[in-house]
Design a protein around this motif. Structure first.
Motif, PDB file in Angstrom:
ATOM      1  N   GLU A  20       0.835  -1.195   0.000  1.00 37.22           N
ATOM      2  CA  GLU A  20       0.000   0.000   0.000  1.00 37.22           C
ATOM      3  C   GLU A  20       0.873   1.250   0.000  1.00 37.22           C
ATOM      4  OE1 GLU A  20      -3.315   2.093   2.961  1.00 37.22           O
ATOM      5  OE2 GLU A  20      -2.927  -0.058   3.102  1.00 37.22           O
ATOM      6  N   ASP A  63       3.693   1.699  -1.368  1.00 38.08           N
ATOM      7  CA  ASP A  63       4.230   1.960  -2.700  1.00 38.08           C
ATOM      8  C   ASP A  63       3.244   2.787  -3.531  1.00 38.08           C
ATOM      9  OD1 ASP A  63       6.568   0.586  -2.186  1.00 38.08           O
ATOM     10  OD2 ASP A  63       5.823  -1.309  -3.000  1.00 38.08           O
ATOM     11  N   LEU A  66       0.813   4.742  -2.255  1.00 45.36           N
ATOM     12  CA  LEU A  66       0.714   6.051  -1.611  1.00 45.36           C
ATOM     13  C   LEU A  66       1.872   6.954  -2.023  1.00 45.36           C
ATOM     14  CD1 LEU A  66      -0.398   4.949   1.970  1.00 45.36           C
ATOM     15  CD2 LEU A  66      -1.815   6.031   0.221  1.00 45.36           C
ATOM     16  N   ALA A  67       3.036   6.359  -2.224  1.00 40.60           N
ATOM     17  CA  ALA A  67       4.203   7.147  -2.626  1.00 40.60           C
ATOM     18  C   ALA A  67       4.034   7.706  -4.037  1.00 40.60           C
ATOM     19  CB  ALA A  67       5.469   6.288  -2.548  1.00 40.60           C
ATOM     20  N   ARG A  68       3.279   7.013  -4.875  1.00 40.92           N
ATOM     21  CA  ARG A  68       3.032   7.491  -6.248  1.00 40.92           C
ATOM     22  C   ARG A  68       1.960   8.582  -6.278  1.00 40.92           C
ATOM     23  NH1 ARG A  68       4.402   3.330 -10.085  1.00 40.92           N
ATOM     24  NH2 ARG A  68       6.149   2.152  -9.190  1.00 40.92           N
ATOM     25  N   GLU A  69       1.175   8.673  -5.212  1.00 44.56           N
ATOM     26  CA  GLU A  69       0.099   9.663  -5.077  1.00 44.56           C
ATOM     27  C   GLU A  69      -1.002   9.484  -6.119  1.00 44.56           C
ATOM     28  OE1 GLU A  69       2.060  13.491  -5.104  1.00 44.56           O
ATOM     29  OE2 GLU A  69       2.596  13.305  -2.993  1.00 44.56           O
ATOM     30  N   ARG A  70      -1.116   8.290  -6.673  1.00 47.77           N
ATOM     31  CA  ARG A  70      -2.211   7.947  -7.582  1.00 47.77           C
ATOM     32  C   ARG A  70      -2.266   6.432  -7.673  1.00 47.77           C
ATOM     33  NH1 ARG A  70      -0.719   6.617 -12.874  1.00 47.77           N
ATOM     34  NH2 ARG A  70      -2.600   7.492 -13.797  1.00 47.77           N
ATOM     35  N   LYS A  74      -8.986  15.797 -12.432  1.00 48.16           N
ATOM     36  CA  LYS A  74      -8.496  17.081 -12.914  1.00 48.16           C
ATOM     37  C   LYS A  74      -9.554  17.776 -13.775  1.00 48.16           C
ATOM     38  CE  LYS A  74      -3.596  15.741 -13.092  1.00 48.16           C
ATOM     39  NZ  LYS A  74      -2.421  15.564 -13.983  1.00 48.16           N
ATOM     40  N   ASP A 101      -7.054  11.299 -11.213  1.00 41.62           N
ATOM     41  CA  ASP A 101      -5.684  11.400 -10.721  1.00 41.62           C
ATOM     42  C   ASP A 101      -5.720  11.484  -9.198  1.00 41.62           C
ATOM     43  OD1 ASP A 101      -2.845  11.711 -10.918  1.00 41.62           O
ATOM     44  OD2 ASP A 101      -3.087  13.861 -10.608  1.00 41.62           O
ATOM     45  N   CYS A 102      -5.822  10.337  -8.561  1.00 39.47           N
ATOM     46  CA  CYS A 102      -5.941  10.303  -7.102  1.00 39.47           C
ATOM     47  C   CYS A 102      -5.660   8.883  -6.626  1.00 39.47           C
ATOM     48  CB  CYS A 102      -7.346  10.735  -6.670  1.00 39.47           C
ATOM     49  SG  CYS A 102      -8.660   9.616  -7.253  1.00 39.47           S
ATOM     50  N   ILE A 103      -5.781   8.675  -5.341  1.00 41.09           N
ATOM     51  CA  ILE A 103      -5.712   7.328  -4.768  1.00 41.09           C
ATOM     52  C   ILE A 103      -7.124   6.909  -4.388  1.00 41.09           C
ATOM     53  CG2 ILE A 103      -4.926   5.974  -2.786  1.00 41.09           C
ATOM     54  CD1 ILE A 103      -2.322   7.558  -2.882  1.00 41.09           C
TER      55      ILE A 103
END
Length: 213
Positions: free
Chosen positions: A96, A98, A100-104, A143, A149-151
């Protein structure tokens, strides 16, 4: 352990998906369906964004990060969707954190499905939200141009222990990919059936922000 409900719905979905991929028959009104349930959704959280335009993930420049959480339903459903779109669109990550680090991206959970607050007595085995047990999408999930573009958390299985079927897993991924309101064979009737596949496929053939007529 896999349950009989999973096995039965997986088999049915698998056969329907194969038949559709062989035929590739897209009904003439598919874009009209998308105009209603994606462009101008009335109930889904996507209704707050880019009205009248196609809303989906950008899969041309980057894959969608995903944490499957060792869920066999997620793994099978994501593979089936990639075969449908004829493209590898998911970047399967180990944790998880990983994602969250991408922010999407998409994060699967088990046992945290959030029901509709308006119908608390109806058991819910799947939903898409901003977090575990969250009934709503995050703020600024899409957007202005229509790109998701989100989690998003895909919460499968009720806190009470009731398990989500394979169809429900497909259904919730469909919501997360941009299918907003329900339509025939997507919540209207079964959770995910034959008519679901051409609609999902058509959405990912439209440009992000495509203006529906």
């Amino acid at each position: 352990m896999r349950n009989m409900n999973y096995e039965m719905t997986f088999f049915i979905c698998h056969i329907e998906n194969i038949i559709w991929r062989i035929r590739r028959n897209t009904p003439k009104d598919t874009v009209d369906v998308l105009s209603k349930i994606n462009g101008s959704a009335k109930l889904s959280p996507i209704r707050f964004y880019a009205p009248g335009r196609a809303k989906r993930w950008d899969i041309g420049n980057m894959k969608i990060p995903v944490f499957e959480n060792d869920d066999y339903r997620a793994a099978a459903a994501l593979s089936m969707i990639e075969k449908t779109l004829e493209k590898s669109i998911f970047d399967r990550l180990a944790s998880e954190a990983d994602v969250l680090a991408r922010e999407r991206g998409l994060i699967f959970t088990k046992g945290f499905a959030a029901g509709n607050p308006a119908t608390p007595n109806i058991a819910c085995t799947g939903n898409v939200g901003a977090a575990r047990s969250a009934p709503h999408w995050p703020m600024n999930a899409i957007k202005q141009n229509g790109e998701i573009d989100c989690i998003l958390y895909i919460n499968l299985d009720a806190p009470s222990g009731q398990l989500a079927s394979f169809e429900v897993a497909i259904h919730e991924i469909g919501h997360a990919l941009g299918l907003g309101d329900h339509f025939k064979d997507f919540g209207d009737g079964r959770a995910a059936a034959y008519a679901f596949w051409p609609v999902l496929s058509q959405l990912y053939q439209l440009p992000i922000g495509y203006k529906y007529s």
